[in-house]
Design a protein around this motif. Sequence first.
Motif, short mmCIF file in Angstrom:
data_model
loop_
_atom_site.label_atom_id
_atom_site.label_comp_id
_atom_site.label_asym_id
_atom_site.label_seq_id
_atom_site.Cartn_x
_atom_site.Cartn_y
_atom_site.Cartn_z
N GLN A 50 0.85 -1.20 0.00
CA GLN A 50 0.00 0.00 0.00
C GLN A 50 0.88 1.24 0.00
OE1 GLN A 50 -3.29 0.02 2.92
NE2 GLN A 50 -2.55 2.01 3.58
N GLY A 51 0.43 2.29 -0.69
CA GLY A 51 1.20 3.52 -0.69
C GLY A 51 0.63 4.56 -1.60
N VAL A 52 1.39 5.65 -1.81
CA VAL A 52 0.92 6.80 -2.57
C VAL A 52 1.99 7.21 -3.58
CG1 VAL A 52 -0.59 7.66 -0.75
CG2 VAL A 52 1.80 8.39 -0.82
N SER A 84 -9.02 7.76 3.04
CA SER A 84 -8.01 6.94 3.71
C SER A 84 -6.93 7.87 4.24
CB SER A 84 -7.40 5.91 2.76
OG SER A 84 -6.40 5.16 3.40
N PHE A 88 -10.09 11.41 -1.18
CA PHE A 88 -9.84 11.33 -2.62
C PHE A 88 -11.18 11.50 -3.35
CE2 PHE A 88 -6.29 9.12 -0.72
CZ PHE A 88 -5.22 9.59 -1.45
N SER A 91 -12.37 7.04 -6.67
CA SER A 91 -11.81 5.74 -6.30
C SER A 91 -12.55 4.64 -7.05
CB SER A 91 -11.93 5.49 -4.79
OG SER A 91 -13.26 5.17 -4.43
N TRP A 102 -7.80 8.61 -6.22
CA TRP A 102 -6.97 9.64 -6.84
C TRP A 102 -7.65 11.00 -6.85
CZ3 TRP A 102 -9.92 6.19 -9.51
CH2 TRP A 102 -10.71 6.66 -10.56
N ASP A 115 -2.54 12.74 -8.07
CA ASP A 115 -2.11 12.27 -6.75
C ASP A 115 -2.93 11.04 -6.43
OD1 ASP A 115 -1.26 12.05 -4.13
OD2 ASP A 115 -2.64 13.58 -3.40
N TRP A 116 -2.30 9.87 -6.27
CA TRP A 116 -3.07 8.64 -6.11
C TRP A 116 -2.57 7.76 -4.97
CZ3 TRP A 116 -0.31 4.16 -7.82
CH2 TRP A 116 0.77 4.40 -8.67
N TRP A 117 -3.50 6.95 -4.48
CA TRP A 117 -3.28 6.03 -3.36
C TRP A 117 -3.69 4.63 -3.82
CZ3 TRP A 117 -6.75 2.85 -0.77
CH2 TRP A 117 -6.37 2.34 0.47
N CYS A 119 -3.91 0.34 -2.82
CA CYS A 119 -3.89 -0.72 -1.82
C CYS A 119 -4.07 -2.06 -2.53
CB CYS A 119 -5.00 -0.51 -0.79
SG CYS A 119 -5.15 -1.87 0.39
N THR A 148 3.40 3.02 2.35
CA THR A 148 2.89 3.32 3.68
C THR A 148 2.52 2.07 4.48
OG1 THR A 148 0.65 3.60 2.79
CG2 THR A 148 2.03 5.57 2.97
#
Length: 351
Positions: A50-52, A84, A88, A91, A102, A115-117, A119, A148
């Motif tokens: 998981q991360g960005v 999260s 955002f 999603s 994002w 800018d995105w996340w 998982c 993360t």
Amino acid sequence: MNITHGFAHTPSSNTGSLGTHSQKQPLAPLPFDVITKPDPKFSVCVDWLQGVACTSSEQFQFAIGEIGNTFKDFFGTEDKPFFSGRKFAHSRRSAKGSIIGWNHIDNDVRLGEIDWWLCLPANTLKGCDVHMLRRFMMFLFQMDFKCTRLDSAIDDYTKSIEKDTFIQACDDDLHHGFQTYGEQWQKTRAKPKGWTFYMGSFGSDKLYRFYNKSVESNGEIDSYRLEGQYRDTNAQMIFNHLVQQPKTDHDFLQEIASVTYSLIDFYSGDRDKKIRADWWENFRNLIKASDIEIGSGRSKTTIERSMEWMEKSVVRTMATVEEFYEVTGQDFGEYLNHCLELGRTKIRDVH
């Protein structure tokens, strides 16, 4: 050593954008050298990622395609806001439970930065060949992906260590790398009674679990599992280590095992002498784990890290207090000055 990996073999395919299958060229492969045994004594895997990241729109779409290419996991078409840690605007979720959220940084949706996340849970990762996973992690690393959360796991099919051994070592204060520990029991109508022994604090940047995977997997995996859950700084350091250190897929598996063992330890007799317990040393030797200096100790706090912590943990509370002061007609600025004056009295040379 009889060791294999916890991934199924998955052939490569074309990448694509969100919800589509385009014909973009897949990433160049890494060297391929996987050890596979029919009846392993141990297996290792990355169990959560998981991360960005902040990339161009084109890189973002390519990343989506590589998720489908690597894990055979495709996102649905339903687009909705997601929270999260921060909100955002967009999603989407996949059938295997992956989530991507994002935000468009500017108004140019087609060409601007995003800018995105991301998982990727265990259900997504377990269907991936180790070679393909390494390739995907290198792809993320090249985009300055900030990890993360990362989980690593070792399945012991020999069940050579019982949970009572961990419990006794902790009760005797012969452990290192965590302070709190305990045991949880679970029972449902459909499952027999199972146990989990955890080492570390929930919500901290390092938590270990030792449990009967056979119960948790309904008999699919007949093993005892040692699982490390790492967040923030530990997760980033381990992610970087796994991407940069191993030269082959076999090395990658070995590094997962070594990382999982290296952040906790158990001593024998006088813990001040730091002599490793025989049962823990033997367990490590069975899988040929080596000591890795990664994530050990507490990293020095910087102004940037302090500001990041405030933005993550304090600003929402401060905004709530501000709203309270506005509703009650009190002076919020006066309260802020009071907090700053109080903080100044606590500044020491170390700060």
